[in-house]
Design a protein around this motif. Structure first.
Motif, PDB file in Angstrom:
ATOM      1  N   GLU A 142       0.555  -1.216   0.348  1.00 31.46           N
ATOM      2  CA  GLU A 142      -0.311   0.086  -0.167  1.00 31.46           C
ATOM      3  C   GLU A 142       0.631   1.062   0.156  1.00 31.46           C
ATOM      4  O   GLU A 142       0.470   2.216  -0.101  1.00 31.46           O
ATOM      5  N   LYS A 143       1.869   1.259   0.839  1.00 31.21           N
ATOM      6  CA  LYS A 143       2.979   2.378   0.495  1.00 31.21           C
ATOM      7  C   LYS A 143       3.614   2.449  -1.329  1.00 31.21           C
ATOM      8  O   LYS A 143       4.434   3.978  -1.361  1.00 31.21           O
ATOM      9  N   LEU A 144       4.094   1.600  -2.120  1.00 31.82           N
ATOM     10  CA  LEU A 144       4.130   2.179  -3.350  1.00 31.82           C
ATOM     11  C   LEU A 144       3.306   2.705  -3.898  1.00 31.82           C
ATOM     12  O   LEU A 144       2.395   2.578  -3.927  1.00 31.82           O
ATOM     13  N   ASN A 145       4.123   3.560  -4.780  1.00 35.60           N
ATOM     14  CA  ASN A 145       3.100   4.290  -5.815  1.00 35.60           C
ATOM     15  C   ASN A 145       2.539   3.312  -6.949  1.00 35.60           C
ATOM     16  O   ASN A 145       3.100   2.475  -7.526  1.00 35.60           O
ATOM     17  N   ALA A 146       1.859   3.654  -7.681  1.00 39.91           N
ATOM     18  CA  ALA A 146       1.355   2.847  -8.695  1.00 39.91           C
ATOM     19  C   ALA A 146       2.709   1.877 -10.003  1.00 39.91           C
ATOM     20  O   ALA A 146       2.410   1.301  -9.616  1.00 39.91           O
ATOM     21  N   SER A 147       3.546   3.102 -10.107  1.00 41.77           N
ATOM     22  CA  SER A 147       5.093   2.949 -10.493  1.00 41.77           C
ATOM     23  C   SER A 147       5.513   2.280 -10.314  1.00 41.77           C
ATOM     24  O   SER A 147       5.816   0.374 -11.004  1.00 41.77           O
ATOM     25  N   GLN A 148       5.617   1.697  -9.423  1.00 43.24           N
ATOM     26  CA  GLN A 148       6.352   0.845  -8.213  1.00 43.24           C
ATOM     27  C   GLN A 148       5.500  -0.116  -8.237  1.00 43.24           C
ATOM     28  O   GLN A 148       6.376  -1.700  -8.324  1.00 43.24           O
ATOM     29  N   LYS A 149       4.216  -0.220  -7.762  1.00 40.56           N
ATOM     30  CA  LYS A 149       3.653  -1.848  -7.871  1.00 40.56           C
ATOM     31  C   LYS A 149       3.645  -2.458  -9.648  1.00 40.56           C
ATOM     32  O   LYS A 149       3.641  -3.438  -9.507  1.00 40.56           O
ATOM     33  N   HIS A 150       3.454  -1.853 -10.656  1.00 45.72           N
ATOM     34  CA  HIS A 150       3.756  -1.978 -12.285  1.00 45.72           C
ATOM     35  C   HIS A 150       4.586  -2.919 -12.066  1.00 45.72           C
ATOM     36  O   HIS A 150       5.196  -3.179 -12.282  1.00 45.72           O
ATOM     37  N   ALA A 151       6.336  -2.126 -11.808  1.00 46.43           N
ATOM     38  CA  ALA A 151       7.500  -2.738 -12.006  1.00 46.43           C
ATOM     39  C   ALA A 151       7.429  -3.751 -10.903  1.00 46.43           C
ATOM     40  O   ALA A 151       8.183  -4.997 -11.566  1.00 46.43           O
ATOM     41  N   LEU A 152       7.071  -4.113  -9.621  1.00 45.47           N
ATOM     42  CA  LEU A 152       7.249  -5.305  -8.957  1.00 45.47           C
ATOM     43  C   LEU A 152       6.104  -6.280 -10.108  1.00 45.47           C
ATOM     44  O   LEU A 152       6.420  -7.388  -9.707  1.00 45.47           O
ATOM     45  N   GLU A 153       4.999  -6.132 -10.214  1.00 50.97           N
ATOM     46  CA  GLU A 153       4.651  -6.925 -10.968  1.00 50.97           C
ATOM     47  C   GLU A 153       4.507  -7.525 -12.073  1.00 50.97           C
ATOM     48  O   GLU A 153       5.145  -8.648 -12.213  1.00 50.97           O
ATOM     49  N   ILE A 154       5.470  -6.951 -12.799  1.00 45.32           N
ATOM     50  CA  ILE A 154       6.950  -7.556 -14.240  1.00 45.32           C
ATOM     51  C   ILE A 154       8.011  -8.242 -13.341  1.00 45.32           C
ATOM     52  O   ILE A 154       8.251  -9.362 -13.963  1.00 45.32           O
ATOM     53  N   VAL A 155       8.800  -7.037 -12.102  1.00 47.17           N
ATOM     54  CA  VAL A 155       9.929  -8.280 -11.831  1.00 47.17           C
ATOM     55  C   VAL A 155       8.837  -9.995 -10.922  1.00 47.17           C
ATOM     56  O   VAL A 155       9.412 -10.958 -11.450  1.00 47.17           O
ATOM     57  N   LEU A 156       7.823 -10.149 -11.458  1.00 48.17           N
ATOM     58  CA  LEU A 156       6.749 -11.146  -9.939  1.00 48.17           C
ATOM     59  C   LEU A 156       6.757 -12.237 -11.349  1.00 48.17           C
ATOM     60  O   LEU A 156       6.497 -13.326 -11.767  1.00 48.17           O
ATOM     61  N   LYS A 157       6.256 -11.693 -12.696  1.00 49.63           N
ATOM     62  CA  LYS A 157       5.537 -11.888 -13.397  1.00 49.63           C
ATOM     63  C   LYS A 157       6.998 -12.538 -14.666  1.00 49.63           C
ATOM     64  O   LYS A 157       6.495 -14.318 -14.944  1.00 49.63           O
ATOM     65  N   THR A 158       8.056 -12.485 -14.266  1.00 47.15           N
ATOM     66  CA  THR A 158       9.120 -12.900 -15.816  1.00 47.15           C
ATOM     67  C   THR A 158      10.329 -13.149 -14.082  1.00 47.15           C
ATOM     68  O   THR A 158      11.190 -13.562 -14.531  1.00 47.15           O
ATOM     69  N   ARG A 159       9.749 -13.277 -13.369  1.00 45.82           N
ATOM     70  CA  ARG A 159      10.566 -14.048 -12.351  1.00 45.82           C
ATOM     71  C   ARG A 159      11.825 -13.404 -11.850  1.00 45.82           C
ATOM     72  O   ARG A 159      12.648 -14.467 -11.852  1.00 45.82           O
ATOM     73  N   GLY A 160      11.986 -11.840 -12.343  1.00 46.02           N
ATOM     74  CA  GLY A 160      12.815 -11.359 -12.068  1.00 46.02           C
ATOM     75  C   GLY A 160      14.451 -11.532 -13.394  1.00 46.02           C
ATOM     76  O   GLY A 160      15.667 -10.529 -13.030  1.00 46.02           O
ATOM     77  N   GLU A 161      13.793 -12.352 -15.021  1.00 42.15           N
ATOM     78  CA  GLU A 161      14.272 -12.610 -15.346  1.00 42.15           C
ATOM     79  C   GLU A 161      14.375 -11.496 -16.742  1.00 42.15           C
ATOM     80  O   GLU A 161      13.137 -11.223 -16.430  1.00 42.15           O
ATOM     81  N   SER A 162      15.451 -11.835 -17.741  1.00 44.23           N
ATOM     82  CA  SER A 162      15.601 -10.884 -18.708  1.00 44.23           C
ATOM     83  C   SER A 162      14.479  -8.952 -18.363  1.00 44.23           C
ATOM     84  O   SER A 162      13.624  -8.811 -19.306  1.00 44.23           O
TER      85      SER A 162
END
Length: 166
Positions: A142-162
């Motif tokens: 909840e403390k993350l802004n929209a860009s940070q949440k989006h970036a975290l979602e990408i990291v999770l979906k890609t498992r941090g690869e590429s």
């Protein structure tokens, strides 16, 4: 970390005023929450600023940690193997704080339900930890802004690869 809870700055000032006059004495302040330790000793406005040397500890090697896990879990689960200890170590990614949390939950579950198989105990321990930490996870989310949440979602979906592929 408890120092931050004890009347915060006034306690820290009092602590520094007392221990700075001690000779031939070393103090060790430890904690697993690096941001709190940094806050105490690295912020120029903090009473304990530059009071000592920061020293980060590495992960405990599997060869040292797994026998420790095995020794203690055998007390509640006599057939507990080195390979099972390795699974706990791997689940915690070798980070002492996480490995200890998992082993603690596993120990309590095995004590209460010794008939459960290793895989079931490990899964239940994992689920208990996620449930117990969910409030903190939600608070951080909840403390993350929209860009940070989006970036975290990408990291999770890609498992941090590429991450920088596109």
């Amino acid at each position: 970390q408890e120092i931050t809870r004890l009347n915060s700055r006034s306690f820290q000032r009092e602590l520094r005023s007392r221990i700075q006059h001690h000779n031939e004495v070393s103090y060790i302040f430890s904690g697993s929450k690096q941001h709190l330790v940094s806050e105490l000793f690295m912020q120029s406005s903090a009473p304990l600023y530059n009071f000592g040397r920061m020293w980060a500890l590495d992960k405990i090697p599997a060869g040292a940690f797994i026998p420790f896990i095995q020794k203690h879990l055998k007390t509640v689960k006599p057939g507990f193997s080195e390979a099972e200890g390795g699974e706990i170590y791997a689940l915690g990614e070798g980070v002492p704080f996480y490995v200890q949390l998992i082993a603690y939950e596993y120990f309590n579950l095995a004590l209460a339900q010794p008939e459960l198989a290793h895989a079931e105990l490990l899964e239940r321990a994992r689920k208990r930890l996620i449930e117990s930490q969910s409030a903190e996870f939600l608070s951080r989310w909840e403390k993350l802004n929209a860009s940070q949440k989006h970036a975290l979602e990408i990291v999770l979906k890609t498992r941090g690869e590429s991450l920088f592929g596109k």
